[in-house]
Design an enzyme around this catalytic site. Structure first.
Site, PDB file in Angstrom:
ATOM      1  N   SER A 128       1.277  -1.666  -0.143  1.00  0.00           N
ATOM      2  CA  SER A 128       0.037  -0.560  -0.324  1.00  0.00           C
ATOM      3  C   SER A 128       1.002   0.782   0.110  1.00  0.00           C
ATOM      4  CB  SER A 128      -1.218  -0.360   1.306  1.00  0.00           C
ATOM      5  OG  SER A 128      -1.537  -1.572   1.233  1.00  0.00           O
ATOM      6  N   HIS A 140      -3.417  -0.234  -5.069  1.00  0.00           N
ATOM      7  CA  HIS A 140      -2.520  -1.099  -5.670  1.00  0.00           C
ATOM      8  C   HIS A 140      -2.614  -1.222  -7.190  1.00  0.00           C
ATOM      9  CE1 HIS A 140      -1.255  -3.265  -1.382  1.00  0.00           C
ATOM     10  NE2 HIS A 140      -2.091  -2.884  -1.287  1.00  0.00           N
ATOM     11  N   HIS A 173      -4.190  -9.762  -1.598  1.00  0.00           N
ATOM     12  CA  HIS A 173      -4.395 -10.121   0.327  1.00  0.00           C
ATOM     13  C   HIS A 173      -5.400 -11.118   0.225  1.00  0.00           C
ATOM     14  CE1 HIS A 173      -3.001  -5.613   0.050  1.00  0.00           C
ATOM     15  NE2 HIS A 173      -2.764  -5.273   0.741  1.00  0.00           N
ATOM     16  N   TYR A 182      -6.892 -11.407   3.001  1.00  0.00           N
ATOM     17  CA  TYR A 182      -8.889 -11.058   2.177  1.00  0.00           C
ATOM     18  C   TYR A 182      -9.414 -10.675   1.674  1.00  0.00           C
ATOM     19  CZ  TYR A 182      -6.372  -6.425   2.134  1.00  0.00           C
ATOM     20  OH  TYR A 182      -6.196  -4.942   1.805  1.00  0.00           O
ATOM     21  N   GLU A 183      -8.848 -10.675   0.491  1.00  0.00           N
ATOM     22  CA  GLU A 183      -9.692 -10.893  -0.331  1.00  0.00           C
ATOM     23  C   GLU A 183     -10.347 -11.733  -0.909  1.00  0.00           C
ATOM     24  OE1 GLU A 183      -7.497  -8.970  -4.158  1.00  0.00           O
ATOM     25  OE2 GLU A 183      -5.391  -8.738  -2.681  1.00  0.00           O
ATOM     26  N   ALA A 215       2.801  -0.957   4.322  1.00  0.00           N
ATOM     27  CA  ALA A 215       2.059  -0.110   4.635  1.00  0.00           C
ATOM     28  C   ALA A 215       2.009  -0.867   6.074  1.00  0.00           C
ATOM     29  CB  ALA A 215       0.623   1.037   4.691  1.00  0.00           C
ATOM     30  N   MET A 252      -1.013  -6.344   7.435  1.00  0.00           N
ATOM     31  CA  MET A 252      -1.950  -7.419   6.678  1.00  0.00           C
ATOM     32  C   MET A 252      -1.323  -8.456   5.932  1.00  0.00           C
ATOM     33  SD  MET A 252      -5.730  -5.469   7.157  1.00  0.00           S
ATOM     34  CE  MET A 252      -5.957  -4.147   8.003  1.00  0.00           C
ATOM     35  N   SER A 253      -0.484  -8.069   5.317  1.00  0.00           N
ATOM     36  CA  SER A 253       0.402  -8.827   4.554  1.00  0.00           C
ATOM     37  C   SER A 253       2.050  -9.000   4.561  1.00  0.00           C
ATOM     38  CB  SER A 253       0.938  -7.465   3.126  1.00  0.00           C
ATOM     39  OG  SER A 253       1.764  -6.758   3.573  1.00  0.00           O
ATOM     40  N   ASN A 263       0.469   4.868  10.286  1.00  0.00           N
ATOM     41  CA  ASN A 263      -0.532   5.541  11.056  1.00  0.00           C
ATOM     42  C   ASN A 263       0.607   4.996  12.218  1.00  0.00           C
ATOM     43  OD1 ASN A 263      -1.431   3.015   9.892  1.00  0.00           O
ATOM     44  ND2 ASN A 263      -2.142   2.817  11.794  1.00  0.00           N
ATOM     45  N   HIS A 297      -8.527   3.041   5.413  1.00  0.00           N
ATOM     46  CA  HIS A 297      -7.354   2.924   4.502  1.00  0.00           C
ATOM     47  C   HIS A 297      -6.977   4.241   4.014  1.00  0.00           C
ATOM     48  CE1 HIS A 297      -5.027   0.423   1.790  1.00  0.00           C
ATOM     49  NE2 HIS A 297      -5.945   1.487   0.894  1.00  0.00           N
TER      50      HIS A 297
HETATM   51  N1  HPA Z   1      -2.986  -2.895  10.871  1.00  0.00           N
HETATM   52  C1  HPA Z   1      -3.415  -3.575  10.347  1.00  0.00           C
HETATM   53  N2  HPA Z   1      -3.089  -2.928   8.865  1.00  0.00           N
HETATM   54  C2  HPA Z   1      -2.126  -1.676   8.734  1.00  0.00           C
HETATM   55  C3  HPA Z   1      -2.599  -0.809   9.569  1.00  0.00           C
HETATM   56  C4  HPA Z   1      -2.644  -1.361  10.769  1.00  0.00           C
HETATM   57  O1  HPA Z   1      -2.890  -0.412  11.707  1.00  0.00           O
HETATM   58  N3  HPA Z   1      -1.551   0.310   9.500  1.00  0.00           N
HETATM   59  C5  HPA Z   1      -1.310  -0.271   7.511  1.00  0.00           C
HETATM   60  N4  HPA Z   1      -1.920  -1.228   7.217  1.00  0.00           N
END
Ligand code: HPA
Length: 278
Positions: A33, A64, A86, A88-89, A116, A214-215, A238, A250
Site C-alpha cells: 500500500s 494497488h 492479500h 483477505y481478498e 504500510a 495485513m501482508s 499511522n 485506509h
Molecule cells: N493495522 C493493520 N494494517 C495496517 C495498519 C494498521 O494499523 N496500517 C497500515 N496497514
C-alpha cells in the site's frame, strides 16, 4: 507443485520473455500500500497488467495498481510488482504467493517486500520507515499448509533467519547514504481486513511487536522456504489503534505513504542496484 500452478508459471515466464526478451533480473520488488508510485523513480521500462497473467488476477484494493514492471535502476534489471494481492481478498493463497514463485522461476534470488503498517512501538511515528528484522505470524493460517507450492520448499522450513541480515545492513547503509533515519523492528501480520482493537494492540506490544499489518509475512515465508534472500520494509502509515484518538482509515494510510514517497523512492534507488553485489 500443483500442475495448474506449474502451467501458470511456465505460461507467465513465456509471456515475460516474449514481451521483454531474454531478461535476467537479479531482484524483485513487491510494492505494498502506497509504495506503487515509486516505480516512476526506478527507471521503468514497460509493464504488463496482472490481468494478463493467469495466476495473479486483478487487484481489488484501492492503491494497488496491478502491473508487473521491468525497471532498470542504475542499469540493473529489476522486476517490480506494482500492487499486491492479500489473503483477505478471499482468493486464497494462490495470488498472494504467485509473485514470489514467478520471481524464483525467472532465476531471481533476492526479494524486497514493502508494506504500510501501523506503528505499535513508542519509538515509531507516522512517516517512519522500518526495516523488518523478524515477524510474528498471527494471520491464522500459513501459505505452506497442504501440498508445498514448490518442490524445493521443505515440509518444515527453518525460519530462524527469514530476513537476510546482509540485506538488512544494505538497507541501513542505503538509508545512511541519503541521510534517512530508518528504524528496525518486528512486524506482526494479521489476516485483516478489520483494523485492530486497542486491546489487541496492547497485547501485541507485550508480545514484542513493533508494527502491525495485513501482508508481507506469507511472501516472506515462501521466499525463505525457497532459499531466496528476503528483505522487507514498512512505511509506518499511522499509529496503531489506541495509540492516537483518530479512527483508522485506509485513505489516511495512503495519504501518509504519498507524503513519504520521495524518501521511499530515494531509498530504493540506492538499495536495488547494490543487491547485485554479494
Ligand atoms: N493495522 C493493520 N494494517 C495496517 C495498519 C494498521 O494499523 N496500517 C497500515 N496497514
Amino acid at each position: 507443485m500443483a500442475n495448474d500452478r506449474t502451467a501458470q508459471l511456465l505460461q507467465a515466464r513465456e509471456l515475460l520473455h516474449h514481451t521483454w526478451g531474454d531478461i535476467k533480473p537479479h531482484t524483485c520488488l513487491i510494492c505494498g500500500s502506497g509504495w506503487g508510485e515509486i516505480v516512476e523513480g526506478l527507471s521503468p521500462v514497460s509493464s504488463i497488467s496482472y490481468e494478463q497473467i493467469d495466476g495473479m488476477g486483478r487487484t481489488t484494493v484501492e492503491g494497488h495498481k496491478g502491473n508487473l514492471w521491468l525497471a532498470k535502476p542504475a542499469g540493473k534489471e529489476v522486476l517490480i510488482f506494482q500492487g499486491r494481492r492479500h489473503f483477505y481478498e478471499g482468493a486464497g493463497w494462490g495470488p498472494v504467493i504467485f509473485p514470489v514463485l514467478l520471481a524464483h522461476e525467472l532465476g531471481i534470488r533476492s526479494v524486497v517486500l514493502t508494506n504500510a503498517a501501523g506503528g505499535i512501538s513508542e519509538d515509531l511515528a507516522a512517516g517512519n520507515l522500518m526495516v523488518i528484522s523478524d515477524h510474528l505470524n498471527f494471520m491464522g493460517s500459513n501459505p505452506l499448509i497442504g501440498q508445498v507450492p514448490h518442490p524445493q520448499i521443505p515440509r518444515f522450513p527453518d525460519q530462524s533467519k527469514v530476513y537476510n541480515p546482509n540485506l538488512q545492513h544494505k538497507i541501513c547503509d542505503a538509508a545512511k547514504t541519503i541521510g534517512l533515519d530508518i528504524k528496525k523492528g518486528i512486524y506482526l501480520a494479521l489476516s485483516g481486513p478489520t483494523f485492530e482493537t486497542p486491546a489487541e494492540i496492547r497485547a501485541f506490544a507485550k508480545l514484542g511487536a513493533d508494527a502491525v499489518g495485513m501482508s508481507t509475512v506469507p511472501e516472506a515465508m515462501v521466499a525463505n522456504g525457497l532459499g531466496m534472500k528476503v528483505a522487507a520494509i514498512s512505511c509506518i502509515s499511522n499509529l496503531a489503534a489506541g495509540r492516537s484518538t483518530q479512527a483508522l482509515r485506509h485513505e489516511d494510510v495512503q495519504k501518509t505513504s504519498e507524503e513519504v514517497l520521495p524518501k521511499m523512492t530515494s531509498l530504493l534507488v540506492h538499495l536495488l542496484p547494490s543487491l547485485t553485489e554479494g
